[in-house]
Design a protein around this motif. Structure first.
Motif, PDB file in Angstrom:
ATOM      1  N   TYR A  83      91.441  94.139  37.694  1.00 13.39           N
ATOM      2  CA  TYR A  83      92.512  94.332  36.704  1.00 13.39           C
ATOM      3  C   TYR A  83      93.417  93.097  36.566  1.00 13.39           C
ATOM      4  CZ  TYR A  83      90.990  99.100  36.408  1.00 13.39           C
ATOM      5  OH  TYR A  83      90.225 100.218  36.194  1.00 13.39           O
ATOM      6  N   ALA A 102      98.653  99.111  25.986  1.00 10.40           N
ATOM      7  CA  ALA A 102      97.420  99.355  25.233  1.00 10.40           C
ATOM      8  C   ALA A 102      96.561  98.100  25.187  1.00 10.40           C
ATOM      9  CB  ALA A 102      97.750  99.825  23.819  1.00 10.40           C
ATOM     10  N   GLY A 105      94.697  97.663  28.214  1.00 12.72           N
ATOM     11  CA  GLY A 105      93.710  98.703  28.472  1.00 12.72           C
ATOM     12  C   GLY A 105      94.092  99.644  29.605  1.00 12.72           C
ATOM     13  N   LEU A 106      95.390  99.794  29.843  1.00  9.59           N
ATOM     14  CA  LEU A 106      95.854 100.663  30.923  1.00  9.59           C
ATOM     15  C   LEU A 106      96.233 102.040  30.393  1.00  9.59           C
ATOM     16  CD1 LEU A 106      98.027  98.079  32.884  1.00  9.59           C
ATOM     17  CD2 LEU A 106      95.692  98.842  33.402  1.00  9.59           C
ATOM     18  N   THR A 107      96.129 103.031  31.257  1.00 12.60           N
ATOM     19  CA  THR A 107      96.413 104.419  30.892  1.00 12.60           C
ATOM     20  C   THR A 107      97.693 104.886  31.575  1.00 12.60           C
ATOM     21  OG1 THR A 107      94.021 104.783  30.852  1.00 12.60           O
ATOM     22  CG2 THR A 107      95.447 106.744  30.817  1.00 12.60           C
ATOM     23  N   PRO A 108      98.792 105.037  30.832  1.00 15.69           N
ATOM     24  CA  PRO A 108     100.030 105.533  31.447  1.00 15.69           C
ATOM     25  C   PRO A 108      99.872 106.999  31.845  1.00 15.69           C
ATOM     26  CG  PRO A 108     100.404 104.827  29.163  1.00 15.69           C
ATOM     27  CD  PRO A 108      98.938 104.744  29.423  1.00 15.69           C
ATOM     28  N   GLU A 109     100.384 107.332  33.019  1.00 20.84           N
ATOM     29  CA  GLU A 109     100.368 108.709  33.500  1.00 20.84           C
ATOM     30  C   GLU A 109     101.751 109.081  33.988  1.00 20.84           C
ATOM     31  OE1 GLU A 109      97.408 109.596  36.423  1.00 20.84           O
ATOM     32  OE2 GLU A 109      95.756 108.990  35.132  1.00 20.84           O
ATOM     33  N   PHE A 118     100.079 104.222  36.354  1.00 21.49           N
ATOM     34  CA  PHE A 118      98.867 103.947  35.587  1.00 21.49           C
ATOM     35  C   PHE A 118      97.639 104.515  36.273  1.00 21.49           C
ATOM     36  CE2 PHE A 118     102.035 100.866  34.416  1.00 21.49           C
ATOM     37  CZ  PHE A 118     102.048 101.037  33.044  1.00 21.49           C
ATOM     38  N   GLY A 119      96.791 105.145  35.471  1.00 25.64           N
ATOM     39  CA  GLY A 119      95.594 105.790  35.980  1.00 25.64           C
ATOM     40  C   GLY A 119      94.632 104.853  36.684  1.00 25.64           C
ATOM     41  N   GLU A 120      94.652 103.596  36.353  1.00 25.80           N
ATOM     42  CA  GLU A 120      93.725 102.624  36.944  1.00 25.80           C
ATOM     43  C   GLU A 120      94.220 102.068  38.280  1.00 25.80           C
ATOM     44  OE1 GLU A 120      93.246 103.018  32.637  1.00 25.80           O
ATOM     45  OE2 GLU A 120      95.003 102.535  33.856  1.00 25.80           O
TER      46      GLU A 120
END
Length: 169
Positions: A83, A102, A105-109, A118-120
């Motif tokens: 990452y 965005a 390419g990260l996924t906020p949680e 972040f999911g990653e």
């Protein structure tokens, strides 16, 4: 946190000097509806006031600063080397101008405490502010540090935060 295991802060066994200084982290403040994140490579983990703590530094001109000021909590998210490019994006672009999350390419949680991680991430620390203070030029004891790191006088604000939740992938 999806696909993560909650652990006790005492179970963090990574080398924090390498984790923060070499691998970097994302400091994220705000809530799921409105937040910002930034890459950081300064800070640390320890034990203070009978609590597990982290300390992080944010310059007032960073967009994340206003979110850290307005909210009681923040997260520290750590990632694997795969990452690195995403962290570079989050450290080189302003959330004022672009949706860098965005773009990276990260996924906020959302976290249980109402923060964002972040999911990653491979390790997430959810924290609440305990103490914050602007660095002061007169407090630097070692000659040269102020001139080397703050030649224009744009000092950081230091946040001491309690680590209240930890998740590991």
């Amino acid at each position: 946190m999806k696909n993560m295991t909650k652990i006790d802060p005492k179970q963090i066994d990574e080398n924090v000097i390498r984790l923060i200084g070499s691998q970097w982290m994302l400091v994220t403040a705000g809530n799921p509806a409105h937040f910002n994140t930034m890459t950081a490579s300064w800070g640390g983990l320890g034990f203070l006031w009978n609590r597990p703590v982290a300390f992080v530094f944010i310059r007032p001109q960073r967009y994340t600063f206003q979110f850290a000021e307005e909210n009681s909590g923040l997260t520290l998210s750590f990632f694997g080397e795969e990452y690195r490019d995403a962290l570079k994006i989050c450290g080189s672009r302003s959330g004022r101008d672009t949706n860098k999350v965005a773009e990276a390419g990260l996924t906020p949680e959302p976290t249980p405490g109402g923060n964002v991680a972040f999911g990653e991430a491979s390790l997430v620390l959810e924290c609440r502010k305990l103490y914050a203070e602007m660095l002061r030029p007169e407090a630097f004891a070692l000659p040269g540090i102020l001139e080397q790191w703050y030649p224009t006088g744009d000092l950081h604000k230091m946040y001491v935060v309690e680590i209240v939740n930890v998740w590991r992938r």
